[in-house]
Design a protein around this motif. Structure first.
Motif, PDB file in Angstrom:
ATOM      1  N   LEU A  78       0.866  -1.171   0.000  1.00  0.00           N
ATOM      2  CA  LEU A  78       0.000   0.000   0.000  1.00  0.00           C
ATOM      3  C   LEU A  78       0.906   1.226   0.000  1.00  0.00           C
ATOM      4  O   LEU A  78       1.641   1.461   0.967  1.00  0.00           O
ATOM      5  CB  LEU A  78      -0.895   0.028   1.239  1.00  0.00           C
ATOM      6  CG  LEU A  78      -1.780  -1.191   1.519  1.00  0.00           C
ATOM      7  CD1 LEU A  78      -2.582  -0.965   2.809  1.00  0.00           C
ATOM      8  CD2 LEU A  78      -2.711  -1.478   0.357  1.00  0.00           C
ATOM      9  N   THR A  79       0.883   1.980  -1.086  1.00  0.00           N
ATOM     10  CA  THR A  79       1.643   3.221  -1.146  1.00  0.00           C
ATOM     11  C   THR A  79       0.727   4.345  -0.701  1.00  0.00           C
ATOM     12  O   THR A  79      -0.280   4.638  -1.345  1.00  0.00           O
ATOM     13  CB  THR A  79       2.152   3.482  -2.573  1.00  0.00           C
ATOM     14  OG1 THR A  79       3.019   2.418  -2.957  1.00  0.00           O
ATOM     15  CG2 THR A  79       2.919   4.793  -2.644  1.00  0.00           C
ATOM     16  N   THR A  80       1.051   4.959   0.436  1.00  0.00           N
ATOM     17  CA  THR A  80       0.192   5.989   1.012  1.00  0.00           C
ATOM     18  C   THR A  80       0.913   7.334   1.000  1.00  0.00           C
ATOM     19  O   THR A  80       2.115   7.416   0.724  1.00  0.00           O
ATOM     20  CB  THR A  80      -0.197   5.652   2.461  1.00  0.00           C
ATOM     21  OG1 THR A  80       0.885   5.999   3.343  1.00  0.00           O
ATOM     22  CG2 THR A  80      -0.517   4.171   2.617  1.00  0.00           C
ATOM     23  N   THR A  81       0.187   8.365   1.330  1.00  0.00           N
ATOM     24  CA  THR A  81       0.791   9.700   1.403  1.00  0.00           C
ATOM     25  C   THR A  81       1.731   9.835   2.600  1.00  0.00           C
ATOM     26  O   THR A  81       2.409  10.854   2.739  1.00  0.00           O
ATOM     27  CB  THR A  81      -0.299  10.779   1.473  1.00  0.00           C
ATOM     28  OG1 THR A  81      -1.258  10.426   2.476  1.00  0.00           O
ATOM     29  CG2 THR A  81      -1.014  10.912   0.130  1.00  0.00           C
ATOM     30  N   LYS A  82       1.791   8.822   3.457  1.00  0.00           N
ATOM     31  CA  LYS A  82       2.725   8.802   4.585  1.00  0.00           C
ATOM     32  C   LYS A  82       3.873   7.816   4.380  1.00  0.00           C
ATOM     33  O   LYS A  82       4.769   7.737   5.225  1.00  0.00           O
ATOM     34  CB  LYS A  82       1.980   8.447   5.883  1.00  0.00           C
ATOM     35  CG  LYS A  82       1.020   9.508   6.383  1.00  0.00           C
ATOM     36  CD  LYS A  82       1.765  10.739   6.871  1.00  0.00           C
ATOM     37  CE  LYS A  82       0.825  11.761   7.483  1.00  0.00           C
ATOM     38  NZ  LYS A  82       1.548  12.981   7.943  1.00  0.00           N
ATOM     39  N   VAL A 119      -8.768   6.787  12.547  1.00  0.00           N
ATOM     40  CA  VAL A 119      -7.436   6.435  13.042  1.00  0.00           C
ATOM     41  C   VAL A 119      -7.357   6.693  14.530  1.00  0.00           C
ATOM     42  O   VAL A 119      -7.979   7.623  15.053  1.00  0.00           O
ATOM     43  CB  VAL A 119      -6.321   7.238  12.312  1.00  0.00           C
ATOM     44  CG1 VAL A 119      -6.391   7.028  10.810  1.00  0.00           C
ATOM     45  CG2 VAL A 119      -6.388   8.729  12.629  1.00  0.00           C
ATOM     46  N   GLN A 120      -6.581   5.847  15.220  1.00  0.00           N
ATOM     47  CA  GLN A 120      -6.332   6.056  16.641  1.00  0.00           C
ATOM     48  C   GLN A 120      -5.066   5.312  17.034  1.00  0.00           C
ATOM     49  O   GLN A 120      -4.912   4.120  16.715  1.00  0.00           O
ATOM     50  CB  GLN A 120      -7.496   5.576  17.501  1.00  0.00           C
ATOM     51  CG  GLN A 120      -7.357   6.002  18.962  1.00  0.00           C
ATOM     52  CD  GLN A 120      -8.467   5.472  19.823  1.00  0.00           C
ATOM     53  OE1 GLN A 120      -8.732   4.277  19.796  1.00  0.00           O
ATOM     54  NE2 GLN A 120      -9.099   6.333  20.601  1.00  0.00           N
ATOM     55  N   PRO A 121      -4.141   5.972  17.728  1.00  0.00           N
ATOM     56  CA  PRO A 121      -2.841   5.361  18.032  1.00  0.00           C
ATOM     57  C   PRO A 121      -2.916   4.019  18.752  1.00  0.00           C
ATOM     58  O   PRO A 121      -2.168   3.112  18.439  1.00  0.00           O
ATOM     59  CB  PRO A 121      -2.157   6.420  18.906  1.00  0.00           C
ATOM     60  CG  PRO A 121      -2.776   7.707  18.494  1.00  0.00           C
ATOM     61  CD  PRO A 121      -4.206   7.377  18.181  1.00  0.00           C
ATOM     62  N   LYS A 122      -3.814   3.884  19.723  1.00  0.00           N
ATOM     63  CA  LYS A 122      -3.904   2.634  20.473  1.00  0.00           C
ATOM     64  C   LYS A 122      -5.086   1.789  20.026  1.00  0.00           C
ATOM     65  O   LYS A 122      -5.563   0.923  20.764  1.00  0.00           O
ATOM     66  CB  LYS A 122      -3.972   2.916  21.975  1.00  0.00           C
ATOM     67  CG  LYS A 122      -2.698   3.539  22.516  1.00  0.00           C
ATOM     68  CD  LYS A 122      -2.765   3.719  24.020  1.00  0.00           C
ATOM     69  CE  LYS A 122      -1.467   4.305  24.551  1.00  0.00           C
ATOM     70  NZ  LYS A 122      -1.501   4.490  26.022  1.00  0.00           N
ATOM     71  N   ASP A 211       1.890   3.628  12.265  1.00  0.00           N
ATOM     72  CA  ASP A 211       1.881   4.412  13.498  1.00  0.00           C
ATOM     73  C   ASP A 211       1.782   5.906  13.205  1.00  0.00           C
ATOM     74  O   ASP A 211       1.074   6.644  13.905  1.00  0.00           O
ATOM     75  CB  ASP A 211       3.138   4.127  14.320  1.00  0.00           C
ATOM     76  CG  ASP A 211       3.124   2.750  14.968  1.00  0.00           C
ATOM     77  OD1 ASP A 211       2.024   2.205  15.184  1.00  0.00           O
ATOM     78  OD2 ASP A 211       4.214   2.224  15.245  1.00  0.00           O
ATOM     79  N   ALA A 212       2.480   6.343  12.163  1.00  0.00           N
ATOM     80  CA  ALA A 212       2.416   7.767  11.792  1.00  0.00           C
ATOM     81  C   ALA A 212       1.005   8.148  11.359  1.00  0.00           C
ATOM     82  O   ALA A 212       0.498   9.220  11.714  1.00  0.00           O
ATOM     83  CB  ALA A 212       3.416   8.063  10.680  1.00  0.00           C
TER      84      ALA A 212
END
Length: 241
Positions: A78-82, A119-122, A211-212
Motif C-alpha cells: 500500500l503506497t500511502t501519502t505517509k 485512526v487512533q494510536p492505540k 503508526d504515523a
C-alpha cells in the motif's frame, strides 16, 4: 470499546459513527466488550439475519481468480501519502478473505485514491471505502467471515471490518491493528459479538508508517470521528508477490 464500521449507504454513516464512537471511543484491546457499533439499531444484539447477501462461493469457483494464483502468502504494498506499508497475506488460513481482497479490490484498483477514515494510536487505522471527497466506492458481495482461523488481532495484523450486527458482512473495508485488540478475536459462534473479526495477514515492513497515520491530527466532521484533518490517501495498492 466501540468499533467504527461504515456501510456504503451515506444516509446512515454519520448517525451510526457519531452515536457509537462519541459514547465510547476505540482503544486497545483488553476490554471485555467486543466491537458494538451498529449501522442500524445499536441495541440489536448482533444477530445475523438473512437480509445480507453473502457470497458463499468456494474461492475461485464462481468468480474469476484474476490475481490470487493460489499462493499461500501473497504480498501487497500500500503506497500511502505517509509512506509504504508492505503486507504479507495468509491465504492458507483465510483463503476466501485473501481471494476477495486481491481479486475484487486490489486487481480492480479499488483502493487507489481511498483514505483512512478512522485512526487512533492505540486502536487501529481503518480504510478502504471512501475517497478524499468522502464518496463511498462501489463494493462487491459480502463474504463469509473466517475469523475462526486461529489468527489473532495483534499489533501489526490486518483484518476485515464488518457490520458488528452481522457476522458475514465484510466487503472492502479493512483495518490494521495498532495494538493487541483481543476484543476483536474469535471466541465463539453463538452470536456476532463473539464471532470476531477476520485477520488475514500482517505488516512485514512499514509499521512506522501505520503508526504515523494513527497519530495524525483528527477531527469530527459530518458524523465522522477520528477522521484525519488532512486526508491520508492510499495512492496505490499493488500485489508484488
Amino acid at each position: 470499546m466501540k468499533f467504527p464500521y461504515l456501510s456504503s449507504s451515506a444516509t446512515v454513516i454519520g448517525f451510526a459513527v457519531c452515536l457509537g464512537l462519541l459514547t465510547a471511543g476505540c482503544g486497545s484491546s483488553d476490554s471485555a466488550n467486543p466491537p458494538a457499533v451498529s449501522i442500524n439499531d445499536p441495541a440489536s444484539g448482533g444477530t445475523d439475519t438473512a437480509s445480507h447477501t453473502v457470497s458463499t462461493d468456494t474461492p475461485g469457483t464462481a468468480r474469476k481468480r484474476s490475481d490470487f494464483r493460489g499462493e499461500e502468502f501473497p504480498e501487497v504494498i500500500l503506497t500511502t501519502t505517509k509512506g509504504d506499508i508492505h503486507l504479507k497475506l495468509d491465504a492458507k488460513k483465510a483463503p476466501a478473505t485473501v481471494d476477495n481482497f486481491l481479486t475484487n479490490y486490489i486487481s480492480t484498483n479499488h483502493y487507489d485514491g481511498t483514505i483512512f477514515h478512522y485512526v487512533q494510536p492505540k486502536g487501529m487505522v481503518l480504510g478502504g471505502l471512501f475517497d478524499a471527497g468522502m464518496n463511498p466506492r462501489e463494493t462487491k458481495s459480502e463474504i463469509q467471515n473466517e475469523a475462526m482461523n486461529g489468527l489473532k488481532n495483534k499489533r501489526g495484523t490486518i483484518a476485515m471490518s464488518r457490520d458488528p450486527s452481522f457476522i458475514h458482512s465484510s466487503t472492502c473495508q479493512f483495518f490494521i491493528n495498532c495494538a493487541d485488540n483481543t476484543a476483536f478475536d474469535h471466541i465463539g459462534t453463538d452470536d456476532s459479538s463473539s464471532f470476531g473479526y477476520c485477520v488475514f495477514g500482517e505488516v512485514v515492513e512499514g509499521m512506522d508508517v501505520v503508526d504515523a497515520i494513527s497519530k495524525v491530527e483528527v477531527q469530527s466532521s459530518d458524523g465522522f470521528v477520528n477522521l484525519p484533518r488532512e486526508p491520508v490517501q492510499i495512492l496505490s495498492a499493488q500485489r508484488v508477490k
